[in-house]
Design a protein around this motif. Structure first.
Motif, short mmCIF file in Angstrom:
data_model
loop_
_atom_site.label_atom_id
_atom_site.label_comp_id
_atom_site.label_asym_id
_atom_site.label_seq_id
_atom_site.Cartn_x
_atom_site.Cartn_y
_atom_site.Cartn_z
N THR A 323 24.86 15.23 31.67
CA THR A 323 23.61 15.98 31.54
C THR A 323 23.92 17.38 31.04
O THR A 323 24.89 18.00 31.46
CB THR A 323 22.93 16.07 32.92
N GLY A 370 18.85 19.84 19.32
CA GLY A 370 18.72 18.53 18.72
C GLY A 370 19.42 17.40 19.46
O GLY A 370 19.52 16.30 18.96
N VAL A 371 19.90 17.66 20.67
CA VAL A 371 20.60 16.61 21.41
C VAL A 371 19.57 15.70 22.09
O VAL A 371 18.73 16.17 22.86
CB VAL A 371 21.55 17.20 22.47
N THR A 372 19.63 14.42 21.78
CA THR A 372 18.64 13.51 22.34
C THR A 372 19.25 12.42 23.20
O THR A 372 18.54 11.73 23.92
CB THR A 372 17.83 12.84 21.22
N ASP A 373 20.56 12.24 23.12
CA ASP A 373 21.13 11.12 23.88
C ASP A 373 21.66 11.53 25.26
O ASP A 373 22.34 10.75 25.91
CB ASP A 373 22.20 10.38 23.06
N HIS A 374 21.37 12.77 25.68
CA HIS A 374 21.70 13.17 27.05
C HIS A 374 20.52 13.97 27.59
O HIS A 374 19.89 14.72 26.85
CB HIS A 374 22.96 14.04 27.09
N PRO A 375 20.22 13.79 28.88
CA PRO A 375 19.14 14.59 29.47
C PRO A 375 19.47 16.08 29.39
O PRO A 375 20.64 16.47 29.52
CB PRO A 375 19.09 14.13 30.92
N ILE A 376 18.45 16.89 29.19
CA ILE A 376 18.63 18.34 29.13
C ILE A 376 17.75 18.99 30.17
O ILE A 376 16.54 18.74 30.24
CB ILE A 376 18.27 18.87 27.73
N ASP A 407 13.48 23.80 19.15
CA ASP A 407 14.76 23.21 18.74
C ASP A 407 15.48 22.40 19.82
O ASP A 407 16.40 21.66 19.53
CB ASP A 407 15.71 24.32 18.26
N VAL A 408 15.09 22.60 21.06
CA VAL A 408 15.82 21.92 22.14
C VAL A 408 14.89 20.94 22.85
O VAL A 408 13.87 21.35 23.38
CB VAL A 408 16.39 22.93 23.16
N PRO A 409 15.23 19.66 22.84
CA PRO A 409 14.37 18.66 23.51
C PRO A 409 14.58 18.69 25.03
O PRO A 409 15.24 17.82 25.59
CB PRO A 409 14.84 17.33 22.89
N GLY A 411 14.13 18.16 28.78
CA GLY A 411 13.52 17.11 29.59
C GLY A 411 12.94 17.66 30.87
O GLY A 411 12.00 17.11 31.44
#
Length: 602
Positions: A323, A370-376, A407-409, A411
Motif C-alpha cells: 500500500t 498515476g499508480v493504480t495497481d496498489h491502494p493509496i 494526478d493521484v488516484p 483511495g
RNA sequence: CGGGCUAUGGCGUAGUUUGGUAACGCGCUGCACUGGGGGUGCAGAGAUCGUAGGUUCAAAUCCUGCUAGCCCGACCA
C-alpha cells in the motif's frame, strides 16, 4: 518508663525475643516479619548495572523485587506488601462502584479466542501452548472473552447494569520487556467489565470508572491525567488512557499548555496553518534528479522543492497488501494511526525488494502519481494541494507540478501524520508540547462486539432482545507500583506515599541495650494496637546503616530510640518526605505517629 | 523484528588488546575494638569466568555455534 531490675528485664526481653524470633510459629509478642533482623529485605548499595529506570534501580536496591528473566520478576516480601496495598486501593475503589470481584482462569482454550476472532489478530503477544492431547491453549492476555462468555447467563435488562472485575495475572509475550516492573511479560492486572443495556448506560459506567481511576492514582501518589487514545487491538470506539509524565515511559503524549487538550501521539492531531499553492502546470513534469534520494536532498537540489511542498510516498505492507501511504515531505507517518484507519493488524514498511517489485524504483524516487495497481492512502494535510514535487517511480527522476486531486488516484484520506512539538493546538492554537509518559490505566467503550460474539444479550422491557453494551477497564498493579516509585523518590531512595508504603513507620533502635529494646517494644505494641503497620529495626548494625536502609525502602515515618533521647524520656520522630526531625516525649510518640499516619491516609 | 552492547563469587567491577591457571570494593562468617549517618583491625568462606564445541603444551583471554540480559529503533523513501 517503668523501672525494673536490669537483669530481670533482660531475661524477659530475651525470652520474648527468642519466641518472636522463631520462624516456626513461635508465639512471641511480635510477628517475626515485623523485626528487621528477621525480615528478608536484601538491600544493595549498588544497583545492578543493567537497571536504568529509577524505579527499577530502587526496587532492586531496596530488596522489593528480583528478576527471574526478562519481564518476569519475583516479588520479595517488601515488594509483595506494596503490591498488595496497591491492589487493595484498586479493589476498594472498584468495590465502591458496585463492582463484584471474580477470579477467572488465566489459561484459556483456543476456541474462546477464535470465537471473538482474536486468536488470529493478537499475533505474537499471546503465549500459546498445547496440552498433552495437543489441544491449543493460551495464557490470557486479557479477559474480555471470558467475562463475556460468563455474561451470556445474564438474561434480563432488570439485572443491568453490572460491573464485574478480577485482579488476575496476565501473560503477554512483549517484544521488549524493559524498565523493571514498567513493562513485563507476567503481571497482575485489575480488569473490570461493565454490562449495560444501552449506550447511555455504558457512558455512565465509563464515567464511573473514569472517576474511580482518578481517585486511585491520587491515592497512589501518582500525578495522572487522561488522554484520548487509540483503542488498538481492544476494539471499540472510544477510549481514555491515563498517563503520568516520566522519562521511563514509552508513550508520547501531546499536551496543550493552555487548554486541556491532551492525546496520545497515536491519536492526537494539531491545527496546521493552511498552505496555498500556485496552480502549477496542466500536467506533472518529469525532471532528472541524479543522486537525490532523500527529502532533504531534494530540498537542496536545484529545481527541487521545500519539504512541505513534497509528497513523501511510503510503501507499507498492510496484512500482506502493498500500500502506498503519502504524507507531506516534512511530516512523519504514525503507524498506529495507519493501523487504526485501515484495520490492518500487521503494518510494516516494505522491504526494498518488495518496493522495487511494486513500483519499479528504489526508495528515494517513489511516488503515487498515476499508480493504480496498489491502494493509496493520503494524509489529510495534503487535501487540495497543487504544484507538488514527488518521485516518479524511476530511479533519479522526480515529478514537479503534481496536483493531488488530478494526478493521484487516492483511495482513502485519513489523518496519518504524527504531531510535532510546537504545532498549534487544535482547540486553542497554542503551541503543543510532547511529554514522555507512562500509561498507568486504560478504559474502553467496547460496545457490543464481544457480547454479540458470545451471545450475551438481555430481554428488553418491550419483550425484545438486545446485546449487552460492554466496557472494559484495565489497570496494572505492578506498573502502578513502579509508576508511584518513579514519582516519589530522592537521592536517598524511595519516598512511598503512606497509603502503599511497605510499612507506615519504623522504630529504629540505636542500641540493643535493655532500655532501648524495652522502649522500642512498647512503642511497637502501642502502634500495632493503634492499627499502624510498623517495623522494628532490631538489627545489630550501625546507626548509619539503619537510617540509610529505612530511607532507601521509603518508610514514611521513623521513630529513633536511643540512649541519648531516652535519658530525657524522648525519642525522635522523623518524616521521610521532608527529612524533618523533631523530639517527642516517649509517651506521646505512638500517638504522634498514629496521627501522622491517619492524616496522610484521610 | 532490526541495530548496538554485555555475560567473571550475592551486588558493583578489574583482568581479555599481548593466552601461563582469577584480583579488588561492597556484602557474608568469626574475633576484637567501636557505637547517633553505610566505622576500624585481624582471620576466613565464597567463582568449573553464561553455555557447547574448536585451536593450543596451556584459554576468563583467540575462533565458531548457541543461550540469556540490557539499551536504542521499529517512519523520515
Amino acid at each position: 518508663m517503668q523501672q525494673r531490675g536490669p537483669d530481670a528485664k533482660l531475661s524477659v526481653v530475651r525470652a520474648s525475643l527468642g519466641k518472636a524470633l522463631s520462624p516456626h510459629g513461635g508465639r512471641g509478642t511480635l510477628q517475626p516479619t515485623m523485626r528487621w533482623s528477621k525480615l528478608f529485605t536484601p538491600t544493595l548499595r549498588d544497583a545492578p548495572n543493567d537497571a536504568v529506570a529509577p524505579s527499577h534501580k530502587l526496587l532492586i536496591r531496596g530488596g522489593f523485587i528480583r528478576q527471574l528473566h526478562a519481564g518476569h520478576y519475583s516479588m520479595l516480601p517488601l515488594g509483595w506488601k506494596v503490591h498488595q496495598k496497591v491492589a487493595d486501593i484498586v479493589r476498594d475503589e472498584i468495590n465502591a462502584l458496585g463492582g463484584q470481584e471474580f477470579l477467572l482462569p488465566t489459561m484459556h482454550p483456543a476456541d474462546i479466542w477464535k470465537t471473538s476472532g482474536r486468536w488470529d489478530t493478537m499475533g505474537d503477544i499471546m503465549f500459546r501452548l498445547e496440552d498433552r492431547k495437543g489441544a491449543e491453549t493460551a495464557l490470557g492476555i486479557t479477559h474480555e472473552e471470558i467475562f463475556a462468555s460468563v455474561a451470556s447467563e445474564l438474561s434480563s435488562y432488570k439485572q443491568l447494569p453490572q460491573i464485574w472485575y478480577h485482579i488476575q495475572i496476565k501473560f503477554r509475550d512483549e517484544a521488549r520487556p524493559k524498565s523493571g516492573l514498567l513493562r513485563v511479560r507476567e503481571f497482575h492486572m485489575k480488569d473490570s467489565y461493565s454490562f449495560d443495556v444501552d449506550e447511555a448506560g455504558l457512558d455512565a459506567s465509563f464515567e464511573l470508572h473514569d472517576g474511580a481511576y482518578r481517585r486511585i492514582f491520587e491515592r497512589l501518589g501518582i500525578p495522572a491525567f487522561g488522554v484520548e487514545a487509540s483503542s488498538g487491538a481492544m476494539g471499540g470506539n472510544d477510549s481514555v488512557e491515563f498517563m503520568t509524565p516520566s522519562d521511563a515511559g514509552e508513550d508520547d503524549v501531546i499536551r496543550c499548555t493552555n487548554c486541556d487538550y491532551s492525546a496520545n501521539i497515536e491519536k492526537g492531531t494539531s491545527a496546521l496553518p493552511a498552505m496555498t499553492d500556485e496552480p502549477g502546470p496542466d500536467a506533472p513534469e518529469r525532471f532528472d534528479t541524479p543522486g537525490v534520494r532523500t527529502i532533504k536532498a531534494l530540498e537542496e537540489f536545484d529545481g527541487g522543492a521545500p519539504a512541505d511542498r513534497q509528497l513523501k510516498t511510503l510503501v507499507m505492507v498492510l496484512d500482506g497488501t502493498v500500500t502506498l501511504v503519502v504524507v507531506r515531505g516534512d511530516h512523519q507517518l504514525n503507524t498506529q494511526k495507519l493501523s487504526d484507519v485501515t484495520g490492518a493488524i500487521e503494518v510494516r514498511p516494505a522491504e526494498v525488494a518488495e518496493t522495487v517489485a511494486a513500483l519499479g524504483a528504489h526508495p528515494g524516487s517513489l511516488g503515487a502519481v498515476g499508480v493504480t495497481d496498489h491502494p493509496i492512502i493520503m494524509d489529510e494535510a495534503l487535501r487540495g494541494r497543487t504544484n507538488m514535487t514527488t518521485g516518479a517511480n524511476t530511479d533519479d527522476v522526480h515529478y514537479r507540478g503534481v496536483s493531488v486531486d488530478r494526478d493521484v488516484p487516492v483511495g482513502q484520506w485519513a489523518d496519518l501524520r504524527e504531531v510535532q512539538e510546537g504545532e498549534p493546538c487544535p482547540n486553542c492554537g497554542t503551541a503543543l508540547t510532547i511529554v514522555r509518559c507512562i500509561e498507568i490505566g486504560h478504559i474502553f467503550k467496547l460496545g457490543t462486539t464481544y457480547s454479540k460474539a458470545f451471545g450475551a444479550s438481555v430481554s428488553t422491557p418491550e419483550g425484545g432482545e438486545t446485546p449487552i453494551v460492554m466496557g472494559s477497564y484495565g489497570i496494572g498493579i505492578g506498573r502502578n507500583m513502579a509508576a508511584s516509585a518513579e514519582a516519589n523518590y530522592d537521592d536517598k531512595g524511595l519516598i512511598w506515599p503512606v497509603s502503599i508504603a511497605p510499612y507506615e513507620a519504623v522504630i529504629t533502635l540505636m542500641r540493643l541495650d535493655d532500655d532501648c529494646v524495652a522502649a522500642g517494644e512498647k512503642l511497637y505494641q502501642d502502634l500495632t494496637a493503634a492499627g499502624v503497620d510498623v517495623l522494628l529495626d532490631d538489627r545489630d548494625a550501625r546507626a548509619g546503616v539503619k537510617f540509610a536502609d529505612a530511607e532507601l525502602i521509603g518508610i514514611p515515618f521513623r521513630l529513633t530510640v536511643g540512649p541519648r533521647g531516652l535519658k530525657e524520656g524522648k525519642v525522635e520522630f522523623n518524616r521521610r518526605a521532608t527529612g524533618e526531625t523533631v523530639e517527642v516525649e516517649l509517651d506521646a510518640a505512638a500517638a504522634a505517629v498514629w496521627e501522622a499516619v491517619s492524616a496522610a491516609k484521610s
